[in-house]
Design a protein around this motif. Structure first.
Motif, PDB file in Angstrom:
ATOM      1  N   UNK A  62       0.985  -1.235  -0.014  1.00 34.81           N
ATOM      2  CA  UNK A  62      -0.068  -0.011   0.171  1.00 34.81           C
ATOM      3  C   UNK A  62       0.887   1.108   0.100  1.00 34.81           C
ATOM      4  N   UNK A  63       2.172   1.224   0.044  1.00 33.04           N
ATOM      5  CA  UNK A  63       3.061   2.144  -0.107  1.00 33.04           C
ATOM      6  C   UNK A  63       3.705   2.783   1.138  1.00 33.04           C
ATOM      7  N   UNK A  64       3.167   2.512   2.568  1.00 35.74           N
ATOM      8  CA  UNK A  64       3.507   2.725   3.783  1.00 35.74           C
ATOM      9  C   UNK A  64       5.435   2.514   3.680  1.00 35.74           C
ATOM     10  N   UNK A  65       5.939   3.442   4.344  1.00 35.64           N
ATOM     11  CA  UNK A  65       7.251   3.224   4.346  1.00 35.64           C
ATOM     12  C   UNK A  65       7.814   2.119   5.363  1.00 35.64           C
ATOM     13  N   UNK A  66       8.685   1.130   4.640  1.00 30.10           N
ATOM     14  CA  UNK A  66       9.035  -0.126   5.276  1.00 30.10           C
ATOM     15  C   UNK A  66       9.582   0.143   6.647  1.00 30.10           C
ATOM     16  N   UNK A  67      10.324   1.354   7.003  1.00 32.79           N
ATOM     17  CA  UNK A  67      10.854   1.362   8.312  1.00 32.79           C
ATOM     18  C   UNK A  67       9.643   1.303   9.481  1.00 32.79           C
ATOM     19  N   UNK A  68       8.755   2.011   8.877  1.00 33.70           N
ATOM     20  CA  UNK A  68       7.199   2.219   9.892  1.00 33.70           C
ATOM     21  C   UNK A  68       6.632   1.035  10.041  1.00 33.70           C
ATOM     22  N   UNK A  80      12.378   4.013  20.758  1.00 32.39           N
ATOM     23  CA  UNK A  80      13.003   2.707  21.014  1.00 32.39           C
ATOM     24  C   UNK A  80      13.901   2.403  19.812  1.00 32.39           C
ATOM     25  N   UNK A  81      13.421   2.659  18.520  1.00 26.79           N
ATOM     26  CA  UNK A  81      14.023   2.467  17.204  1.00 26.79           C
ATOM     27  C   UNK A  81      15.222   3.465  17.276  1.00 26.79           C
ATOM     28  N   UNK A  82      15.227   4.626  17.653  1.00 23.22           N
ATOM     29  CA  UNK A  82      16.123   5.553  17.874  1.00 23.22           C
ATOM     30  C   UNK A  82      17.161   5.333  18.681  1.00 23.22           C
ATOM     31  N   UNK A  83      16.978   5.017  19.964  1.00 25.83           N
ATOM     32  CA  UNK A  83      17.823   4.603  20.922  1.00 25.83           C
ATOM     33  C   UNK A  83      18.555   3.175  20.397  1.00 25.83           C
ATOM     34  N   UNK A  84      18.009   2.334  19.630  1.00 22.89           N
ATOM     35  CA  UNK A  84      18.542   0.924  19.421  1.00 22.89           C
ATOM     36  C   UNK A  84      19.599   1.490  18.346  1.00 22.89           C
ATOM     37  N   UNK A  85      19.359   2.391  17.476  1.00 21.90           N
ATOM     38  CA  UNK A  85      20.230   2.813  16.482  1.00 21.90           C
ATOM     39  C   UNK A  85      21.315   3.934  16.532  1.00 21.90           C
ATOM     40  N   UNK A  86      20.947   4.552  17.569  1.00 23.56           N
ATOM     41  CA  UNK A  86      21.971   5.767  18.105  1.00 23.56           C
ATOM     42  C   UNK A  86      21.325   6.838  17.183  1.00 23.56           C
ATOM     43  N   UNK A  87      20.356   6.919  16.547  1.00 23.59           N
ATOM     44  CA  UNK A  87      19.678   8.173  15.849  1.00 23.59           C
ATOM     45  C   UNK A  87      18.711   9.015  16.762  1.00 23.59           C
ATOM     46  N   UNK A  88      18.241  10.173  16.386  1.00 22.06           N
ATOM     47  CA  UNK A  88      17.416  10.831  17.017  1.00 22.06           C
ATOM     48  C   UNK A  88      16.179  10.675  16.567  1.00 22.06           C
ATOM     49  N   UNK A  89      15.050  10.583  17.460  1.00 22.52           N
ATOM     50  CA  UNK A  89      13.791  10.179  17.267  1.00 22.52           C
ATOM     51  C   UNK A  89      13.172  11.040  15.924  1.00 22.52           C
ATOM     52  N   UNK A  92      14.348   9.384  12.738  1.00 27.58           N
ATOM     53  CA  UNK A  92      13.553   8.397  12.285  1.00 27.58           C
ATOM     54  C   UNK A  92      12.181   8.691  11.766  1.00 27.58           C
ATOM     55  N   UNK A  93      11.748   9.633  12.459  1.00 26.53           N
ATOM     56  CA  UNK A  93      10.250  10.263  11.897  1.00 26.53           C
ATOM     57  C   UNK A  93      10.297  10.647  10.586  1.00 26.53           C
ATOM     58  N   UNK A  94      11.439  11.410  10.310  1.00 30.83           N
ATOM     59  CA  UNK A  94      11.560  12.165   8.903  1.00 30.83           C
ATOM     60  C   UNK A  94      11.862  11.004   7.920  1.00 30.83           C
ATOM     61  N   UNK A  95      12.567   9.913   8.273  1.00 32.42           N
ATOM     62  CA  UNK A  95      12.687   8.597   7.479  1.00 32.42           C
ATOM     63  C   UNK A  95      11.409   8.080   7.005  1.00 32.42           C
ATOM     64  N   UNK A  99      10.410  12.325   4.289  1.00 32.34           N
ATOM     65  CA  UNK A  99      11.052  13.617   3.981  1.00 32.34           C
ATOM     66  C   UNK A  99      12.256  13.652   3.854  1.00 32.34           C
ATOM     67  N   UNK A 100      13.068  12.485   4.407  1.00 34.61           N
ATOM     68  CA  UNK A 100      14.477  12.517   4.501  1.00 34.61           C
ATOM     69  C   UNK A 100      14.779  10.964   4.536  1.00 34.61           C
ATOM     70  N   UNK A 101      15.901  10.979   3.536  1.00 43.37           N
ATOM     71  CA  UNK A 101      16.532   9.638   3.319  1.00 43.37           C
ATOM     72  C   UNK A 101      17.612   9.256   4.413  1.00 43.37           C
ATOM     73  N   UNK A 102      17.725   7.991   4.262  1.00 44.11           N
ATOM     74  CA  UNK A 102      18.931   7.634   5.150  1.00 44.11           C
ATOM     75  C   UNK A 102      20.149   7.124   4.507  1.00 44.11           C
TER      76      UNK A 102
END
Length: 122
Positions: A62-68, A80-89, A92-95, A99-102
């Motif tokens: 249906x087109x939802x972002x795979x990360x979500x 929790x995902x941000x903490x597990x990856x060392x990223x800012x929440x 993760x939200x932007x990815x 609106x933002x690629x990784x």
């Protein structure tokens, strides 16, 4: 082996063959087949990739972002995902919003945290 089994010896007196009742032979075959089937299933389970429920596939199609989708499937929050990856929440939200690629490194860290292949996120 049962008492009615017979041993046939070679010219040096070493056991060469065993003759046993057909019922015992069939029992041994059945036991071997069951053991083989059990080992085959264990190997299959160990080597097959994880499967996902229909709703995961439907959301991805249906087109939802795979990360979500995979984050939700794993029962993780963005924090929790941000903490597990060392990223800012917020990152993760932007990815997830698209609106933002990784970078490959960031997506690899996310894939590892979500226990999916990197290809599943692209």
């Amino acid at each position: 082996m049962t008492d009615s089994a017979q041993i046939i010896r070679d010219g040096n007196g070493n056991p060469a063959f065993a003759v046993l009742p057909i019922a015992e032979y069939e029992r041994l075959l059945e036991a071997a087949d069951e053991a083989t089937a059990t080992r085959a299933f264990d190997v299959y389970k160990a080597t097959q990739p994880e499967t996902f429920p229909d709703d995961v596939a439907e959301r991805l199609l249906g087109g939802e972002h795979p990360v979500k989708v995979f984050r939700d499937h794993r029962g993780m929050t963005q924090a929790q995902l941000a903490e597990a990856t060392g990223l800012k929440q917020a990152y993760v939200s932007q990815i997830e919003a698209g609106t933002r690629g990784g970078s490959v490194d960031v997506l690899k860290r996310i894939a590892d945290a979500l226990r999916v292949d990197l290809d599943d996120l692209t």
